[in-house]
Design a protein around this motif. Structure first.
Motif, PDB file in Angstrom:
ATOM      1  N   ARG A  55     -15.727 -10.236 -38.944  1.00  0.00           N
ATOM      2  CA  ARG A  55     -15.170  -9.762 -40.200  1.00  0.00           C
ATOM      3  C   ARG A  55     -14.023  -8.834 -39.862  1.00  0.00           C
ATOM      4  O   ARG A  55     -14.211  -7.800 -39.191  1.00  0.00           O
ATOM      5  N   ASP A  82     -21.254  -9.122 -47.844  1.00  0.00           N
ATOM      6  CA  ASP A  82     -20.840  -9.381 -49.228  1.00  0.00           C
ATOM      7  C   ASP A  82     -22.036  -9.806 -50.083  1.00  0.00           C
ATOM      8  O   ASP A  82     -22.193  -9.353 -51.214  1.00  0.00           O
ATOM      9  N   GLU A 131     -23.449  -7.689 -53.276  1.00  0.00           N
ATOM     10  CA  GLU A 131     -23.476  -8.290 -54.595  1.00  0.00           C
ATOM     11  C   GLU A 131     -24.866  -8.268 -55.169  1.00  0.00           C
ATOM     12  O   GLU A 131     -25.059  -7.918 -56.337  1.00  0.00           O
TER      13      GLU A 131
END
Lengths: 712, 174, 100
Positions: free
Chosen positions: A91, A223, A227
């Motif tokens: 990432r 992510d 979320e």
């Protein structure tokens, strides 16, 4: 060169090289290192680390060019079982590139420094062959740290987490068979073990957090977790964040798991600088920053994190006041500064925390490496003093030459790190002195050094939202300036308290040049995030990832209070230590006035002893009991020997041997033989040797046959 | 009751008596002599049965040669009397008993199972001794030559054997 | 007219007496003589049948029997003499060294 936002391009594809360039470096050193000279080994390792830095720069540029969007670079499939898919993905976003730059940048400087430092250190400890191993481990550490900061999921972060823990163990216990004074001892390996075990406790917390995360969200990926976090009960998030705090306490040396870091000073100084000041210990701070979204959901957990950091900062600072070893002071200082960082990210001031992380990396590495230079200088001085005019150890001469170190000739045990042996080094090691000054001023938070800006931002945020934390951190800042001042006066000013200090020599350029780079960074690093409109560079940078950044302007009140505190502390330290410099053998001037408080500070508030009494010794007793009584006496002796073996023996010996075999089968066989014998004995009598009786039997047969014929 | 029958019975009695006498005599010489008498009786039987040559052969060979040989050996060995030690006490009654049983069995067998063969013709039919001898010789050398030759070899062997068996190392009396 | 059966019975009786002699007497020579008696009994039977059946083979056979008996006696007595020389006795009960 500018590429569209839609398709991430640029140098993102280089991401895996972050990890593999150091790996290649270490492999080259492992396989071919035996044939290389020390220069070549060090150069290979430093190049590997430097190449990783270049890649980090390119990646950071790519992020900037892509307007800060996070890019995932999938690398390899790892676990694919059923519906479970865990992959190794890189990432690249602003937060991870910040960490990458710090790690590889400071790391490369330390690699270069280590070439010179280890060259002398392995000779002081009489094992030149171990030079290669050091650089292999250092490269391994860089690789693992890169995995940590570049991972796209908590799982990859944990892989790197564990990896750096391993490297920490390997490097702390580098001189595993001796203690810091090069005497044969378990001390260094015990320190390494302590680091590993204490980290393990932290890892346990991290693992629990990971398990809860997976159970609640079904994924480790950042992510997806962030979320999904919005749609679960806050209790779950509290649990996750608090368990993560345990991991942070282990890795970033917070209360109660900080005890390993002072002992970790047993490792060579470059290790202390790289791992235990600049990079590994900041992994906890990185973790919290990365999990910002989770922490922002649970203010209760945030408060606990902030208080943990603040208390640790103050606690460690008090201990640092009473330490005599130059590296130990810096170690407790690190713990204290980590407390600042953890408090910052706990309060939600993630930018402040990261800013302090970066500046702390600069000046703490500078301080540690300079301390290393001081130690080497004292070692050299010690040798000169002992050997008289024996001048084989020159300055900066590299190359192969036989050095004879007769450690055995030094009859006294000399600790080159003990500040009580130092003094007056300002005159004999001027370069080191000025570098150390820069580092000290940065740490103490004096304008305009880097530390002032970063620490000030934390204090500002604390004063606005968390007053208790603000008070604690301010007191800690006061102590920070005090003990650093104490250190400066004791080490560099006054008269040499030991002949080694009198004969100390300046270090070679290969040692001092990286320090100068770090000093420059410590001086100018504040520019990263000045609290003026338009200069919040780091803030803007991290905003891409953190999304919620509070950019605070300079508050002169807070800045003023902190500066006054720092200057006052330095003044007081000068009054105590600087005005009347310590003489050799003189006890610390604080001892009498503070009495038992100073004893507590000297002895780290007896925390280690407490751990031993409460946890470790009962554990040892328990394991002793289990091993001796339960395992050996009960299980082994009783169950195995008496019951199982005994039964078996009884069975085979008594039951089978005596009864079945001897009395049963043997008896039968013997009876058979006996019966046959008696039968044959009986039948033998027929053959009595007399012909007449034989003839009689013939007649008998004839009679019978004739009788048969009659009857037929 | 014809004359042959009476003669037969008397002779049979004599034969049996002498046989028993031979059996139970303690003196070996007496036993031998009884046996000679038995042989002579049997020779007479042969005459009655119309086998003059065999009768003569019996007397000549059996009674004359064999028994004399027996007597020589008896005298030689001084085995007239033997001490009467009992070793196998059960032997004697058992033997007698079994022999008696055998006799009874054979008689019984003969009487009940034997096929009638015929009577013995009076000796006039084949009384001519020369004729008998001539026929004996013819039959012998015509049909039984091989057994005759083998028997001669047998006799030779017997002679040689007897000499070999009793041949002694030098210095000992035969 | 004497029936053959009478001769056969006589032969059987003589044979039995011979058998008894073999079994009872301990003197080897007496045993031998009993054997001769047995042979004679058999000869008698053969001749009787030969006469009854008007066959000459019986007489031939007896001729051979007598010859063989002579030979047998010769060898047997030689053996007995030999045994006497080593054992100094012809008591068959003393020749029991083959006892088991």
């Amino acid at each position: 060169m500018f590429l569209s936002e839609a398709t991430p391009s640029g140098f993102f594809f280089l991401a895996p090289w972050l990890v593999f360039l150091p790996v290649i470096g270490l492999l080259i050193n492992i396989i071919f290192g035996g044939r290389f000279s020390e220069k070549v080994i060090g150069t290979v390792a430093s190049l590997a680390s430097g190449a990783a830095f270049v890649v980090s720069v390119l990646l950071a540029w790519s992020v900037a060019a892509g307007h800060g969007g996070a890019v995932s670079v999938p690398f390899a499939e790892w676990i694919h079982i059923g519906g479970l898919e865990l992959d190794w993905t890189f990432r690249v976003d602003s937060l991870s590139t910040t960490m990458m730059l710090v790690v590889s940048g400071v790391g490369t400087l330390i690699h270069i420094y280590a070439i010179g430092y280890m060259h002398e250190d392995v000779r002081f400890k009489n094992d030149p062959g171990r030079f290669r191993r050091f650089f292999v481990f250092l490269n391994l550490f860089i690789a693992m740290m890169m995995i940590l900061v570049s991972g796209d999921s908590y799982l990859m972060l944990f892989v790197g987490w564990e990896g750096v823990g391993l490297c920490s163990f390997l490097l702390i216990g580098f001189w595993y068979e001796m203690d810091t004074l090069a005497r044969p001892s378990w001390a260094n390996s015990n320190a390494a073990k302590k680091a590993f075990v204490t980290n393990r406790v932290g890892d346990f917390g991290f693992l629990i957090a990971g398990f809860i995360m997976f159970w609640a969200f079904g994924s480790f990926q950042f992510d997806e977790v962030f979320e999904a976090a919005h749609s679960v009960a806050p209790g779950v998030i509290v649990a996750i964040t608090l368990f993560m705090l345990v991991g942070v306490a282990g890795k970033s040396a917070q209360i109660p798991l900080y005890v390993w870091l002072p002992d970790a000073m047993a490792g060579p100084t470059p290790v202390s600088a790289l791992i235990h000041a600049a990079t590994m210990v900041t992994a906890g701070v990185y973790l919290v920053t990365r999990s910002a979204e989770l922490y922002m959901l649970v203010p209760q957990a945030q408060y606990i994190v902030a208080m943990t950091g603040a208390i640790t900062a103050l606690f460690a600072a008090t201990i640092a006041v009473g330490q005599y070893d130059i590296k130990k002071v810096l170690a407790y200082s690190t713990i204290s500064q980590l407390g600042f960082m953890v408090a910052a990210v706990g309060m939600g001031a993630f930018v402040a925390g990261m800013f302090h992380l970066v500046t702390h990396a600069f000046f703490k590495a500078l301080l540690f490496l300079s301390a290393g230079s001081v130690i080497l200088g004292l070692e050299r001085g010690h040798h000169h003093a002992a050997h008289g005019h024996h001048d084989d150890h020159g300055k900066g001469k590299k190359g192969k030459r036989k050095e004879e170190h007769h450690e055995e000739e030094h009859h006294e045990v000399f600790d080159p790190g003990d500040m009580r042996n130092m003094g007056g080094l300002r005159k004999t090691m001027p370069v080191t002195f000025w570098l150390y000054m820069i580092g000290t001023l940065a740490l103490a938070g004096i304008f305009p050094f880097a530390g002032f800006w970063s620490k000030d931002e934390i204090l500002l945020d604390a004063s606005l939202h968390y007053p208790t934390v603000y008070v604690l951190l301010s007191i800690a800042a006061f102590f920070t300036a005090f003990y650093m001042g104490r250190q400066i006066w004791m080490v560099f000013f006054g008269e040499a308290r030991h002949e080694a200090a009198a004969h100390a020599e300046e270090s070679k350029p290969i040692i001092t040049v990286p320090l100068m780079v770090l000093a420059a960074l410590s001086l100018l690093g504040g520019a990263l995030n000045l609290p003026f409109e338009g200069f919040h560079n780091l803030g803007h940078w991290l905003e891409y990832t953190l999304h919620e950044v509070e950019a605070l302007p300079l508050d002169l009140k807070v800045a003023g209070i902190s500066t006054v505190l720092a200057l006052t502390a330095i003044l007081i330290s000068w009054l105590i230590y600087g005005r009347n410099p310590l003489k050799a053998g003189q006890i610390d001037p604080l001892k009498r006035p503070l009495g038992f408080l100073f004893t507590g500070m000297e002895n780290k508030w007896f925390v280690d002893e407490g751990y031993f009494a409460v946890i470790i010794n009962p554990f040892k007793k328990l394991s002793q009991f289990l091993a001796d009584v339960v395992d050996w006496r009960f299980w082994h002796d009783f169950v195995h020997d008496t019951i199982i073996a005994g039964t078996y023996n009884w069975f085979s010996n008594i039951a089978l041997n005596v009864y079945a075999d001897q009395k049963g089968i043997d008896a039968f066989a013997n009876w058979l033989g006996d019966a046959t014998q008696s039968l044959s004995g009986a039948m033998r009598k027929v053959q009595n040797g007399f012909v007449r009786s034989y003839a009689l039997s013939v007649l008998l047969g004839v009679v019978l046959i004739v009788g048969y014929l009659i009857l037929k | 009751m014809s004359l042959e029958l009476i003669l037969f019975l008397i002779l049979a009695l004599v034969a049996i008596a002498t046989a028993i006498g031979m059996l139970f005599s303690h003196n070996a010489v007496y036993s031998a002599l009884f046996l000679v008498l038995n042989f002579v009786t049997v020779a007479v039987f042969y005459l009655l049965l119309g086998a003059p040559f065999i009768a003569m052969a019996q007397i000549t060979v059996y009674a004359g040669a064999i028994m004399v040989l027996f007597l020589f050996v008896i005298m030689l060995l001084g085995a007239e009397r033997l001490p009467d030690t009992r070793v196998l006490p059960w032997q004697r009654p058992l033997a007698i008993g079994l022999a008696f049983v055998l006799a009874v069995e054979s008689v019984y067998l003969l009487v009940t199972k034997a096929r009638p063969v015929g009577d013995i013709l009076p000796p006039e039919a084949t009384v001519n001794a020369v004729e008998n001898l001539r026929m004996l010789g013819t039959t012998l050398f015509r049909y039984y030559l091989l057994p005759f030759e083998v028997t001669s070899i047998l006799l030779l062997v017997a002679m040689v054997g007897a000499i070999v068996l009793t041949r002694k190392e030098k210095g000992e009396q035969k | 007219m004497v029936p053959v059966e009478y001769y056969i019975i006589l032969s059987a009786i003589l044979f039995t007496i011979g058998v008894t002699g073999v079994l009872i007497r301990r003197n080897a020579l007496i045993i031998f003589m009993s054997i001769e008696l047995m042979l004679n009994a058999a000869n008698l039977a053969i001749v009787a049948f030969s006469s009854a059946l008007k066959s000459f083979s019986g007489q031939i056979f007896v001729f051979f029997v007598i010859a063989v008996a002579a030979a047998e006696v010769a060898v047997g007595l030689a053996l007995i003499v030999e045994i006497f020389k080593s054992k100094h006795s012809i008591d068959v009960d003393q020749m029991s060294s083959l006892k088991g």
